[in-house]
Design an enzyme around this catalytic site. Structure first.
Site, PDB file in Angstrom:
ATOM      1  N   ARG A  46       0.845  -1.178   0.000  1.00 17.95           N
ATOM      2  CA  ARG A  46       0.000   0.000   0.000  1.00 17.95           C
ATOM      3  C   ARG A  46       0.889   1.239   0.000  1.00 17.95           C
ATOM      4  NH1 ARG A  46      -3.420  -2.691  -1.721  1.00 17.95           N
ATOM      5  NH2 ARG A  46      -5.521  -3.115  -0.903  1.00 17.95           N
ATOM      6  N   GLU A  74      -4.357   7.761  -7.262  1.00 18.85           N
ATOM      7  CA  GLU A  74      -4.411   6.895  -8.444  1.00 18.85           C
ATOM      8  C   GLU A  74      -5.644   7.251  -9.270  1.00 18.85           C
ATOM      9  OE1 GLU A  74      -4.183   2.772  -7.334  1.00 18.85           O
ATOM     10  OE2 GLU A  74      -2.274   3.025  -6.276  1.00 18.85           O
ATOM     11  N   HIS A 121      -0.562   0.167 -10.489  1.00 24.45           N
ATOM     12  CA  HIS A 121      -1.267  -0.734  -9.566  1.00 24.45           C
ATOM     13  C   HIS A 121      -1.721  -2.008 -10.297  1.00 24.45           C
ATOM     14  CE1 HIS A 121      -3.706  -0.623  -5.571  1.00 24.45           C
ATOM     15  NE2 HIS A 121      -3.315  -1.853  -5.851  1.00 24.45           N
TER      16      HIS A 121
END
Length: 347
Positions: free
Chosen positions: A226, A255, A274
């Site tokens: 994370r 993001e 990601h």
């Protein structure tokens, strides 16, 4: 049952639709649809809509499942302190993330970004690269994802150790596991630092200026956990000063990463959107995992992947107290048509 999703719905929920009233809702309709629902399936796991939409205790769902391994988007008091059971998608992403991490380690050691850059500029630039055999790697996070990373890096010849909640020796995957409080002490001894820990109050900001200063000048940092595990401003400063050799980030504070973010052009930084755990067929696998757990819920059987809501993850080496004997990181048998699906979903 309510499914929180955007424009894309989870595939393969027909068995659930035949057994339940399934309502697919976007974030802006969640508050209206959630009260009184028995089940919430958080398919859009990046959404922050659930805390604001959470109903009163007597109208809260009895079970919430999220299509991710991390549950930090659901870390709010009403859910944590209530009777709702929380499950996650632990076990789906382990192998894919481990392969991605190994790819990043090799990319750094063999300077693959430099090779691609030279090719773009038609620059025949011979150079020597690094070997990885015997190099020390430290995996922070000793859950299933961290263990899969440790096994693959060990198979590639690296000397792997881990950082977890408690110290221990003779671990089957890490050899030695250091306690979390020992992180800064062991950072100077490693060339590759891989973050695969859950986001908790204890892990937030664990890689800060002091931790980065403790790393070797030639070390690389890889974060597939994370984003808040790392203090971004401190990492930017470390890369600009050259105090560490490089970093790879697959998770970010914002993001998509804004176009004007300095991370795009930092020297020695690899940026990916990601995607380390996403593989061809992963969406189907995530949905199948939920369908399997839904069948157990209907039958009144204990659910798999039950999260300890105060710890923020599934405790134990398998899938939590309700799943003893069903390790979710068991490797599926190739050719079954269910490759990548945790073994317990096939029982």
């Amino acid at each position: 049952m309510v499914v929180l999703c955007g424009t894309d719905r989870p595939p393969g929920l027909e068995p659930v639709e035949r057994a339940a009233d399934v309502r697919y809702v976007p974030a802006d309709r969640l508050a209206a649809e959630l009260p009184g629902a028995d089940v919430l399936f958080v398919w859009d796991f990046t959404s922050r809509a659930v805390p604001a939409a959470w109903p009163a205790a007597d109208a809260a769902p009895g079970w919430v499942h999220i299509a991710s391994a991390g549950v930090d988007t659901l870390a709010f008091d009403a859910l944590r302190d209530g009777d709702t059971v929380l499950t996650n998608s632990r076990g789906v992403f382990d192998a894919a993330i481990a392969e991605y991490v190994l790819g990043l380690v090799l990319a750094f050691a063999k300077d693959l970004p430099g090779t691609l850059d030279a090719q773009r500029h038609h620059d025949w630039r011979h150079r020597e690269t690094e070997t990885i055999a015997g190099r020390p790697a430290l995996v922070v996070g000793t859950g299933p994802i961290g263990r899969a990373i440790a096994r693959l890096l060990s198979a590639a010849g690296l000397r792997v150790s881990g950082v977890g909640r408690t110290a221990r020796r003779d671990d089957p995957d890490f050899g030695e596991v250091h306690a979390a409080g020992e992180l800064r002490r062991v950072l100077p001894d490693t060339d590759f630092v891989v973050l695969a820990a859950p986001l908790t109050a204890q892990t937030t900001g664990m890689i800060d200026a002091a931790a980065l200063a403790a790393m070797r000048p030639g070390a690389r940092l890889i974060n597939v956990g994370r984003s808040p595990l790392v203090r971004t401003d401190d990492l930017v400063a470390a890369l600009r000063s050259g105090s560490i050799a490089g970093a790879a980030l697959d998770v970010f504070d914002a993001e998509p990463l804004p176009a004007d973010s300095p991370l795009w052009t930092l020297p020695g930084l690899l940026v990916s959107p990601h995607m380390s755990g996403d593989f061809a067929g992963s969406l189907t696998t995530l949905a199948q995992l939920f369908v399997a757990n839904f069948d157990r819920w209907r039958q009144g059987r204990p659910l798999h992947n039950v999260v300890d809501k105060h710890l923020g993850y599934v405790p134990g080496g398998a899938a939590g107290p309700a799943t003893a004997g069903h390790p979710v990181d068991e490797v599926p048998v190739a050719g079954t048509g269910q490759e990548g699906l945790p073994a317990w979903t096939r029982t």
